[in-house]
Write a protein that holds these residues in place. Structure first.
Motif, PDB file in Angstrom:
ATOM      1  N   ASN A  48      84.208   3.064  41.596  1.00 30.23           N
ATOM      2  CA  ASN A  48      83.237   2.262  40.852  1.00 30.23           C
ATOM      3  C   ASN A  48      81.911   2.246  41.596  1.00 30.23           C
ATOM      4  N   GLY A  49      80.903   1.684  40.951  1.00 27.57           N
ATOM      5  CA  GLY A  49      79.579   1.710  41.557  1.00 27.57           C
ATOM      6  C   GLY A  49      78.832   0.407  41.399  1.00 27.57           C
ATOM      7  N   ILE A  50      77.845   0.220  42.260  1.00 25.75           N
ATOM      8  CA  ILE A  50      76.908  -0.895  42.181  1.00 25.75           C
ATOM      9  C   ILE A  50      75.508  -0.319  42.308  1.00 25.75           C
ATOM     10  N   HIS A  51      74.650  -0.634  41.331  1.00 28.09           N
ATOM     11  CA  HIS A  51      73.284  -0.110  41.324  1.00 28.09           C
ATOM     12  C   HIS A  51      72.307  -1.280  41.356  1.00 28.09           C
ATOM     13  N   LEU A  52      71.598  -1.406  42.457  1.00 31.00           N
ATOM     14  CA  LEU A  52      70.566  -2.432  42.601  1.00 31.00           C
ATOM     15  C   LEU A  52      69.244  -1.825  42.149  1.00 31.00           C
ATOM     16  N   VAL A  53      68.722  -2.323  41.039  1.00 31.74           N
ATOM     17  CA  VAL A  53      67.501  -1.748  40.475  1.00 31.74           C
ATOM     18  C   VAL A  53      66.552  -2.867  40.058  1.00 31.74           C
ATOM     19  N   ASP A  54      65.324  -2.808  40.575  1.00 30.75           N
ATOM     20  CA  ASP A  54      64.332  -3.833  40.272  1.00 30.75           C
ATOM     21  C   ASP A  54      62.962  -3.279  40.642  1.00 30.75           C
ATOM     22  N   ALA A  55      61.998  -3.420  39.754  1.00 24.99           N
ATOM     23  CA  ALA A  55      60.662  -2.881  40.009  1.00 24.99           C
ATOM     24  C   ALA A  55      60.045  -3.475  41.270  1.00 24.99           C
ATOM     25  N   SER A  56      60.427  -4.702  41.616  1.00 21.33           N
ATOM     26  CA  SER A  56      59.851  -5.356  42.787  1.00 21.33           C
ATOM     27  C   SER A  56      60.295  -4.699  44.097  1.00 21.33           C
ATOM     28  N   LEU A  57      61.327  -3.852  44.038  1.00 22.39           N
ATOM     29  CA  LEU A  57      61.816  -3.174  45.239  1.00 22.39           C
ATOM     30  C   LEU A  57      61.047  -1.881  45.532  1.00 22.39           C
ATOM     31  N   HIS A  58      60.169  -1.492  44.619  1.00 24.06           N
ATOM     32  CA  HIS A  58      59.403  -0.251  44.794  1.00 24.06           C
ATOM     33  C   HIS A  58      58.634  -0.283  46.115  1.00 24.06           C
ATOM     34  N   GLY A  59      58.749   0.778  46.882  1.00 23.73           N
ATOM     35  CA  GLY A  59      58.001   0.879  48.134  1.00 23.73           C
ATOM     36  C   GLY A  59      58.595   0.097  49.289  1.00 23.73           C
ATOM     37  N   SER A  60      59.829  -0.368  49.152  1.00 20.13           N
ATOM     38  CA  SER A  60      60.453  -1.151  50.223  1.00 20.13           C
ATOM     39  C   SER A  60      60.552  -0.349  51.525  1.00 20.13           C
ATOM     40  N   ASP A  61      60.268  -1.014  52.642  1.00 23.00           N
ATOM     41  CA  ASP A  61      60.457  -0.372  53.939  1.00 23.00           C
ATOM     42  C   ASP A  61      61.899  -0.593  54.394  1.00 23.00           C
ATOM     43  N   GLY A 111      86.555  15.464  37.076  1.00 26.61           N
ATOM     44  CA  GLY A 111      85.910  14.353  37.763  1.00 26.61           C
ATOM     45  C   GLY A 111      84.624  13.928  37.089  1.00 26.61           C
ATOM     46  N   ILE A 112      83.873  14.905  36.595  1.00 21.60           N
ATOM     47  CA  ILE A 112      82.616  14.605  35.896  1.00 21.60           C
ATOM     48  C   ILE A 112      82.886  13.822  34.616  1.00 21.60           C
ATOM     49  N   MET A 113      83.896  14.215  33.880  1.00 23.56           N
ATOM     50  CA  MET A 113      84.240  13.511  32.643  1.00 23.56           C
ATOM     51  C   MET A 113      84.770  12.111  32.940  1.00 23.56           C
ATOM     52  N   ALA A 114      85.603  12.000  33.982  1.00 27.75           N
ATOM     53  CA  ALA A 114      86.173  10.696  34.341  1.00 27.75           C
ATOM     54  C   ALA A 114      85.092   9.732  34.805  1.00 27.75           C
ATOM     55  N   ALA A 115      84.035  10.251  35.451  1.00 21.96           N
ATOM     56  CA  ALA A 115      82.966   9.399  35.979  1.00 21.96           C
ATOM     57  C   ALA A 115      82.252   8.622  34.884  1.00 21.96           C
ATOM     58  N   LYS A 116      82.229   9.200  33.675  1.00 22.27           N
ATOM     59  CA  LYS A 116      81.534   8.541  32.566  1.00 22.27           C
ATOM     60  C   LYS A 116      82.195   7.226  32.160  1.00 22.27           C
ATOM     61  N   LYS A 117      83.484   7.073  32.496  1.00 26.06           N
ATOM     62  CA  LYS A 117      84.231   5.882  32.099  1.00 26.06           C
ATOM     63  C   LYS A 117      84.393   4.877  33.237  1.00 26.06           C
ATOM     64  N   LYS A 118      83.932   5.244  34.428  1.00 32.01           N
ATOM     65  CA  LYS A 118      84.101   4.348  35.570  1.00 32.01           C
ATOM     66  C   LYS A 118      83.036   3.252  35.556  1.00 32.01           C
ATOM     67  N   PRO A 119      83.394   2.040  35.964  1.00 29.91           N
ATOM     68  CA  PRO A 119      82.463   0.923  35.865  1.00 29.91           C
ATOM     69  C   PRO A 119      81.353   0.975  36.914  1.00 29.91           C
ATOM     70  N   VAL A 120      80.140   0.657  36.478  1.00 34.63           N
ATOM     71  CA  VAL A 120      78.981   0.552  37.372  1.00 34.63           C
ATOM     72  C   VAL A 120      78.328  -0.802  37.119  1.00 34.63           C
ATOM     73  N   GLU A 121      78.280  -1.627  38.143  1.00 34.17           N
ATOM     74  CA  GLU A 121      77.650  -2.948  38.054  1.00 34.17           C
ATOM     75  C   GLU A 121      76.160  -2.794  38.364  1.00 34.17           C
ATOM     76  N   THR A 122      75.302  -3.312  37.500  1.00 33.29           N
ATOM     77  CA  THR A 122      73.864  -3.234  37.706  1.00 33.29           C
ATOM     78  C   THR A 122      73.331  -4.609  38.086  1.00 33.29           C
ATOM     79  N   LEU A 123      72.598  -4.647  39.193  1.00 25.58           N
ATOM     80  CA  LEU A 123      72.036  -5.897  39.702  1.00 25.58           C
ATOM     81  C   LEU A 123      70.521  -5.814  39.776  1.00 25.58           C
ATOM     82  N   SER A 124      69.862  -6.941  39.611  1.00 25.72           N
ATOM     83  CA  SER A 124      68.411  -7.009  39.837  1.00 25.72           C
ATOM     84  C   SER A 124      68.150  -7.740  41.135  1.00 25.72           C
TER      85      SER A 124
END
Length: 204
Positions: free
Chosen positions: A81-94, A191-204
């Protein structure tokens, strides 16, 4: 065993790079995005440990929406599974901001082991793994060319100028790996086909 592996989408090494006029940061849309090469070794090491010990692998990334492609690649290699932290405010983070955001994402999830590649090809700093370990209060075992987990202990061979040092710590712990640690697998069609069904949590 619960393993988190942190990955980063970076511009293709061979692509021509440009800066954005607005803030002089890298224009990531101007070049193809790929998984950071050293992170592929981190994913492979996480998968091998999970296969040997039993458990699950969660891939974690921080980046724009297109970084979801890198999460899916890790899932197609075999991550659960995956976790994706995505937020415009993170752009350019050091490195300080990046390590804080990743640590907050990982905190309280009960991971036994957190694995990083030793550095990213776009920054070449090698500091984020150590910073995340410090923020989480975890022992850090960096620049590993070999990783072994037995019971509640993790042991690595840490690359040094003289060869390697043997470093050991109790779990939970954080490890960063170098390219000598393994040979990453190629995602299979299944594996590529199976990946499409695996859960990915998206966080801001």
């Amino acid at each position: 065993m619960k393993i988190a592996v942190c990955v980063k989408q970076v511009p293709d090494t061979w692509a021509e790079k440009t800066l954005q006029a607005s803030d002089s940061t890298l224009d990531r849309d101007a070049a193809d995005g790929v998984m950071n090469e050293l992170d592929e070794y981190a994913v492979e090491e996480a998968l091998q440990l999970a296969e040997a010990q039993g458990g699950e692998v969660t891939v974690v990334t921080m980046g724009p929406e297109r970084a979801a492609e890198t999460v899916r690649k890790a899932l197609s290699m075999g991550a659960d599974n995956g976790i994706h932290l995505v937020d415009a405010s993170l752009h350019g983070s050091d490195a300080l901001a990046t390590s804080y955001a990743l640590a907050e994402t990982l905190k309280g999830r009960g991971f036994d082991l957190v694995i990083f590649g030793s550095e990213s090809t776009d920054a070449r700093m090698s500091v984020v793994p150590a910073m995340v370990a410090e923020r989480l209060g975890l022992p850090q075992l960096t620049f590993a060319q070999k990783v072994e987990v037995v019971g509640d202990r993790v042991t690595i061979q840490r690359v040094s100028e003289a060869g390697y040092d043997t470093v050991e710590a109790s779990l939970p712990a954080l490890v960063s790996v170098v390219e000598k640690v393994n040979e990453p697998r190629y995602p299979s069609f299944k594996g590529i086909m199976a990946a499409k069904k695996k859960p990915v949590e998206t966080l801001s």
